[in-house]
Scaffold this active site. Structure first.
Site, PDB file in Angstrom:
ATOM      1  N   CYS A 127     -10.840   3.851   0.035  1.00 18.09           N
ATOM      2  CA  CYS A 127      -9.392   3.920   0.284  1.00 18.09           C
ATOM      3  C   CYS A 127      -9.106   3.027   1.478  1.00 18.09           C
ATOM      4  O   CYS A 127      -9.834   3.081   2.479  1.00 18.09           O
ATOM      5  CB  CYS A 127      -8.971   5.363   0.578  1.00 18.09           C
ATOM      6  SG  CYS A 127      -7.252   5.528   1.129  1.00 18.09           S
ATOM      7  N   HIS A 154      -6.979   3.205   3.699  1.00 13.17           N
ATOM      8  CA  HIS A 154      -6.676   3.945   4.925  1.00 13.17           C
ATOM      9  C   HIS A 154      -7.947   4.269   5.729  1.00 13.17           C
ATOM     10  O   HIS A 154      -7.908   4.384   6.952  1.00 13.17           O
ATOM     11  CB  HIS A 154      -5.980   5.277   4.603  1.00 13.17           C
ATOM     12  CG  HIS A 154      -4.525   5.186   4.299  1.00 13.17           C
ATOM     13  ND1 HIS A 154      -4.037   4.639   3.129  1.00 13.17           N
ATOM     14  CD2 HIS A 154      -3.433   5.579   5.004  1.00 13.17           C
ATOM     15  CE1 HIS A 154      -2.714   4.717   3.138  1.00 13.17           C
ATOM     16  NE2 HIS A 154      -2.322   5.288   4.261  1.00 13.17           N
ATOM     17  N   CYS A 156      -4.384  -1.215  -1.939  1.00  8.74           N
ATOM     18  CA  CYS A 156      -4.492   0.232  -2.145  1.00  8.74           C
ATOM     19  C   CYS A 156      -5.475   0.457  -3.287  1.00  8.74           C
ATOM     20  O   CYS A 156      -5.256  -0.055  -4.395  1.00  8.74           O
ATOM     21  CB  CYS A 156      -3.113   0.786  -2.503  1.00  8.74           C
ATOM     22  SG  CYS A 156      -3.087   2.507  -3.049  1.00  8.74           S
ATOM     23  N   ASP A 206       0.869  -1.180   0.000  1.00  7.04           N
ATOM     24  CA  ASP A 206       0.000   0.000   0.000  1.00  7.04           C
ATOM     25  C   ASP A 206       0.900   1.222   0.000  1.00  7.04           C
ATOM     26  O   ASP A 206       2.103   1.131   0.255  1.00  7.04           O
ATOM     27  CB  ASP A 206      -0.912  -0.005   1.238  1.00  7.04           C
ATOM     28  CG  ASP A 206      -1.839   1.223   1.286  1.00  7.04           C
ATOM     29  OD1 ASP A 206      -2.296   1.657   0.210  1.00  7.04           O
ATOM     30  OD2 ASP A 206      -2.084   1.754   2.376  1.00  7.04           O
ATOM     31  N   SER A 207       0.304   2.379  -0.254  1.00  4.24           N
ATOM     32  CA  SER A 207       1.041   3.638  -0.218  1.00  4.24           C
ATOM     33  C   SER A 207       1.402   4.028   1.211  1.00  4.24           C
ATOM     34  O   SER A 207       1.952   5.093   1.432  1.00  4.24           O
ATOM     35  CB  SER A 207       0.196   4.750  -0.847  1.00  4.24           C
ATOM     36  OG  SER A 207      -0.976   4.950  -0.087  1.00  4.24           O
ATOM     37  N   GLU A 247      -1.219   9.012   7.999  1.00  3.48           N
ATOM     38  CA  GLU A 247       0.208   8.661   7.945  1.00  3.48           C
ATOM     39  C   GLU A 247       1.015   9.409   9.017  1.00  3.48           C
ATOM     40  O   GLU A 247       2.055   8.944   9.459  1.00  3.48           O
ATOM     41  CB  GLU A 247       0.779   8.968   6.554  1.00  3.48           C
ATOM     42  CG  GLU A 247       0.310   8.021   5.460  1.00  3.48           C
ATOM     43  CD  GLU A 247       0.871   6.615   5.600  1.00  3.48           C
ATOM     44  OE1 GLU A 247       2.028   6.462   6.023  1.00  3.48           O
ATOM     45  OE2 GLU A 247       0.127   5.652   5.305  1.00  3.48           O
TER      46      GLU A 247
END
Length: 260
Positions: free
Chosen positions: A184, A186, A75, A12-13, A152
């Site tokens: 997403c 996240h 992601c 994932d990012s 993040e």
């Protein structure tokens, strides 16, 4: 074919894909897994397609070097922009994640659903094709500018996060949505805050459980399911400060910082 005990690789990012990893780990506890957080390059959502493809190839190659038997693109942005290229380039099964529009569109009573996702996902060809299947449903799209960055940074419960979520969700509430799709990986970490803003009647959907089931199905179909009775190991890598990933994992796992 790869050895059945070889690990499943996920990338994932950043830390968000751990929401997908948790679902896979819960369903398939005997599978070995390697998780790669490309936090240095997060968020992917504002990057051009070519760059997302390049980063996705880099992550895939790292995981293949670790002998991964399957890659889960944990992601939404990478899936919607790069999975076609990844499948064409690498001879390994790929599992992607896309916004769970189908269940929301199937069950909505108000004929109006909301989707909160990155710019990269909402602008992708794959997403536009998916939306065409639901012309009778009003889909209120919202780019979650700034949300991934705050996650993040470990600022899940900050005042800035609350303010952004209220700004993004209020128009959806006014439009009378009864389902909110989180587009997403996240965003499942924001569900507690989102629930404080949305009316109780609005249901929240993310892709995690469906991705885990699809992962199991493909492992069985490819005959690479780990049938060992031993609990699988997990390795977590990040190319940024490990503290946020460690915190998201509730300090239950070690995270190794690696330059990739």
């Amino acid at each position: 074919m790869n050895n059945t005990t070889n690990p499943i690789g996920l990338f994932d990012s950043g830390v968000g894909g751990t929401s997908i990893w948790k679902e896979i780990h819960n369903l398939l506890p005997n599978e070995n897994t390697i998780y790669l957080a490309d936090s240095r390059n997060a968020p992917y959502g504002m990057r051009p397609k070519e760059e997302i493809v390049e980063l996705s190839c880099k992550n895939t190659e790292f995981l293949l070097e670790q002998n991964c038997k399957m890659i889960v693109v944990a992601c939404n942005t990478a899936t919607t922009n790069a999975i076609k290229e990844l499948r064409a380039k690498y001879d390994v099964p790929f599992i992607g994640i896309e916004p769970a529009i189908k269940p929301a569109a199937s069950f909505t009573k108000t004929q109006t659903i909301g989707i909160l996702a990155t710019k990269g996902t909402l602008n992708s060809e794959l997403f536009h094709k998916a939306v065409l299947n639901y012309k009778d449903i009003k889909i209120v799209e919202q780019v979650g500018h700034g949300l991934v960055k705050l996650i993040e940074e470990g600022s899940l419960e900050s005042a800035e996060m609350k303010e952004l979520l209220e700004t993004y969700l209020e128009p959806m509430i006014k439009a009378n949505i009864d389902y909110l799709v989180l587009g997403c990986s996240h965003y499942p970490y924001l569900i507690p805050q989102i629930k404080k803003i949305l009316p109780q009647s609005v249901k929240i959907i993310d892709s995690g459980e469906a991705v885990a089931k699809q992962t199991k199905n493909v492992l069985i179909y490819q005959d690479i399911l780990n049938t060992s009775s031993q609990r699988g190991y997990t390795t977590f890598y990040t190319n940024s400060n490990p503290a946020v990933l460690t915190n998201i994992l509730e300090n239950k796992y070690e995270v190794e910082e690696k330059d990739f």
